[in-house]
Design an enzyme around this catalytic site. Structure first.
Site, PDB file in Angstrom:
ATOM      1  N   ASP A 151      37.160  42.858  37.815  1.00  0.00           N
ATOM      2  CA  ASP A 151      38.236  42.004  38.326  1.00  0.00           C
ATOM      3  C   ASP A 151      38.858  42.577  39.589  1.00  0.00           C
ATOM      4  O   ASP A 151      39.222  41.834  40.506  1.00  0.00           O
ATOM      5  CB  ASP A 151      39.320  41.794  37.261  1.00  0.00           C
ATOM      6  CG  ASP A 151      40.466  40.969  37.830  1.00  0.00           C
ATOM      7  OD1 ASP A 151      40.210  39.798  38.172  1.00  0.00           O
ATOM      8  OD2 ASP A 151      41.586  41.497  37.980  1.00  0.00           O
ATOM      9  N   SER A 172      40.636  36.246  35.266  1.00  0.00           N
ATOM     10  CA  SER A 172      41.176  37.468  35.867  1.00  0.00           C
ATOM     11  C   SER A 172      42.352  38.009  35.053  1.00  0.00           C
ATOM     12  O   SER A 172      42.391  39.184  34.677  1.00  0.00           O
ATOM     13  CB  SER A 172      41.612  37.159  37.309  1.00  0.00           C
ATOM     14  OG  SER A 172      42.407  38.185  37.830  1.00  0.00           O
ATOM     15  N   HIS A 228      52.977  38.166  30.167  1.00  0.00           N
ATOM     16  CA  HIS A 228      52.469  38.099  31.542  1.00  0.00           C
ATOM     17  C   HIS A 228      53.091  36.898  32.235  1.00  0.00           C
ATOM     18  O   HIS A 228      53.067  35.795  31.719  1.00  0.00           O
ATOM     19  CB  HIS A 228      50.951  37.965  31.573  1.00  0.00           C
ATOM     20  CG  HIS A 228      50.413  37.862  32.967  1.00  0.00           C
ATOM     21  ND1 HIS A 228      50.176  38.974  33.750  1.00  0.00           N
ATOM     22  CD2 HIS A 228      50.141  36.794  33.749  1.00  0.00           C
ATOM     23  CE1 HIS A 228      49.755  38.582  34.942  1.00  0.00           C
ATOM     24  NE2 HIS A 228      49.723  37.260  34.969  1.00  0.00           N
ATOM     25  N   LYS A 284      42.173  41.325  31.836  1.00  0.00           N
ATOM     26  CA  LYS A 284      43.007  42.536  31.845  1.00  0.00           C
ATOM     27  C   LYS A 284      43.859  42.628  30.579  1.00  0.00           C
ATOM     28  O   LYS A 284      44.030  43.710  30.006  1.00  0.00           O
ATOM     29  CB  LYS A 284      43.890  42.545  33.095  1.00  0.00           C
ATOM     30  CG  LYS A 284      43.080  42.842  34.359  1.00  0.00           C
ATOM     31  CD  LYS A 284      43.881  42.680  35.634  1.00  0.00           C
ATOM     32  CE  LYS A 284      44.007  41.238  36.032  1.00  0.00           C
ATOM     33  NZ  LYS A 284      44.504  40.992  37.377  1.00  0.00           N
ATOM     34  N   ARG A 291      38.315  37.505  46.460  1.00  0.00           N
ATOM     35  CA  ARG A 291      38.911  36.159  46.429  1.00  0.00           C
ATOM     36  C   ARG A 291      40.072  36.069  47.400  1.00  0.00           C
ATOM     37  O   ARG A 291      40.276  35.051  48.061  1.00  0.00           O
ATOM     38  CB  ARG A 291      39.375  35.829  45.007  1.00  0.00           C
ATOM     39  CG  ARG A 291      38.208  35.543  44.069  1.00  0.00           C
ATOM     40  CD  ARG A 291      38.673  35.584  42.619  1.00  0.00           C
ATOM     41  NE  ARG A 291      39.771  34.676  42.385  1.00  0.00           N
ATOM     42  CZ  ARG A 291      40.738  34.880  41.483  1.00  0.00           C
ATOM     43  NH1 ARG A 291      40.732  35.966  40.717  1.00  0.00           N
ATOM     44  NH2 ARG A 291      41.698  34.012  41.341  1.00  0.00           N
TER      45      ARG A 291
HETATM   46  N1  URA Z   1      46.888  37.279  38.991  1.00  0.00           N
HETATM   47  C1  URA Z   1      45.752  37.874  38.611  1.00  0.00           C
HETATM   48  O1  URA Z   1      45.772  38.924  38.013  1.00  0.00           O
HETATM   49  N2  URA Z   1      44.586  37.295  38.911  1.00  0.00           N
HETATM   50  C2  URA Z   1      44.504  36.124  39.573  1.00  0.00           C
HETATM   51  O2  URA Z   1      43.431  35.646  39.794  1.00  0.00           O
HETATM   52  C3  URA Z   1      45.700  35.510  39.964  1.00  0.00           C
HETATM   53  C4  URA Z   1      46.872  36.116  39.659  1.00  0.00           C
END
Ligand code: URA
Length: 429
Positions: free
Chosen positions: A167, A189, A88, A193, A174
């Site tokens: 999320d 967040s 990621h 995932k 947000r």
């Molecule tokens: N990427 C995400 O998936 N979540 C965040 O809060 C910031 C970047």
């Protein structure tokens, strides 16, 4: 519990109990906590933080809001369990690394379930880039994903709606309430995932610099450490690299042009920084997945990574040999002076590519496959006045002016002999 009491606890710098956190996430997902209440709580978290135990529970509650994927049925040819590894990146400009990386790691018998997103704002989205390939589709069912991981070993696709739905709702809130930048909320967040996705190991590429979420190293380090701890707590073998995002990666920022550059890397060529980061991340992913003695550089040189790429694209309906879309119009920016290019600002290039049509301002916008910025020199290069520095690409030439505005202060040229202050790898956590 009562939402107002929970907001007051964080407002007054208190600590939420596990039961309070579970209730909050569940009630918000069900619609029993209103957006304005969750917005107030997010702001209190942004201002006052959360301790590690709270972040860990918050993440677990977000995972529990949806389904968890399971890759334990994947097998190697010898019948042993196929390890999984994912990467990621916190997002940058010209960051196309996922494209060559996923097939490269799969060469060594590690399955790569790469759930990716679309671009919003100045950073590009992996799915937008791949959609430049004629026929390629991002949406796969869980069964299709599993079958492709077994047959091809690598998949890059959109996350299904069932994964961490809390999320999805929270991130959208947000985004419009100035609360994206809270480290506990970013870490939970991203990691909710990745953990729900079911990968066995994870390498995080945490970007630092002008084109990144985190502009300074101390905050990037805190984010990286928080995410690594969350991963390890959940049994996911996790490491993080801190890498530079003051200047774009490679020589392209856009969609089709980034696919083209990724294919160059898969063919054993491509810009040095893209190759270096791809190989380094592959080594980290393979080590995390327990594979030793792999030589990713050799797999780029000898065509094995390209073979997996071709099969991966074909499995998702794409034609890896089809011509990629080309922008209808171009406009060249020339070097204003002789000297060494010491700065080429990532944020400025990202904003220019976005304004040219490579990115979107609102979720519903379409991106232009051919749009973007092609760079002709990287920091460290000697340039001559009047030489092309960048080519702007778009189907809609009225966009050139605002893209040029974004690039007004993007370039710094210093006297010959100067050296740019750039190193790609900053640290490993
Ligand atoms: N990427 C995400 O998936 N979540 C965040 O809060 C910031 C970047």
């Amino acid at each position: 519990f009562d939402a107002v009491d929970i907001i007051r606890i964080k407002r007054d710098k208190g600590v939420l109990s596990p039961a309070q956190i579970d209730w909050t996430i569940d009630a918000y997902t069900r619609g029993a906590i209103a957006d304005e209440q969750m917005a107030a709580l997010n702001m209190a978290i942004l201002l006052n933080g959360m301790d590690r135990a709270e972040i860990s529970r918050w993440t677990a509650a977000m995972i529990a809001s949806g389904e968890r994927m399971d890759f334990s049925s994947l097998r190697r040819p010898d019948g042993s369990v196929k390890p999984t590894s994912d990467k990621h990146s916190t997002g940058g400009v010209g960051d196309k690394i996922t494209l060559p990386l996923a097939p490269l790691v799969a060469v060594f018998g590690v399955a790569v379930p790469q759930l990716s997103g679309r671009g919003l704002g100045h950073t590009g989205g992996t799915l937008d880039k791949l959609e430049a390939i004629p026929g390629w589709r991002a949406a796969l069912s869980n069964e299709e994903m599993l079958a492709q991981l077994q047959d091809v070993g690598a998949v890059i696709c959109a996350a299904g709606a069932g994964l961490a739905p809390a999320d999805k709702k929270l991130y959208a809130l947000r985004d419009v309430t100035g609360t994206v930048e809270a480290i506990p909320l970013i870490a939970s967040s991203i990691m909710s995932k990745k953990i729900a996705e079911g990968t066995g190991s994870l390498v995080l590429d945490v970007k630092v610099g002008s084109g990144a979420f985190m502009k300074d190293e101390a905050r990037a380090r805190e984010l990286a450490e928080t995410m690594v701890a969350l991963g390890k707590d959940a049994g996911v073998n996790t490491v993080a690299l801190l890498t530079n995002m003051n200047t774009p990666l490679g020589l392209t920022a856009g969609n089709a042009i980034e696919v083209e550059e990724s294919v160059e890397v898969l063919a054993g060529g491509g810009p040095d920084d893209v190759v270096e980061l791809t190989v380094r991340l592959a080594e980290e992913m393979l080590a995390c997945a327990g594979v030793r003695d792999a030589d990713p550089r050799a797999a780029l040189r000898d065509g094995r990574a390209m073979d997996v790429w071709n099969r991966m694209i074909e499995a998702q309906g794409g034609d890896p040999r089809a011509a990629l879309p080309v922008a209808r119009e171009s406009d060249v920016i020339y070097a204003p002076a002789d000297g060494v290019l010491v700065e080429l600002d990532a944020m400025a290039v990202g904003v220019a590519a976005w304004r040219l049509g490579a990115g979107r301002a609102r979720k519903e916008d379409q991106v232009q496959a051919g749009a973007g910025v092609r760079m002709h020199a990287k920091p460290g290069a000697l340039v001559r006045a009047g030489e092309p520095l960048m080519t702007l690409l778009t189907d809609t030439p009225e966009k050139f002016e605002r893209a040029r505005d974004a690039l007004e202060h993007a370039v710094v040229i210093a006297p010959e002999g100067s050296r740019p202050a750039q190193r790609l790898m900053i640290d490993r956590i």
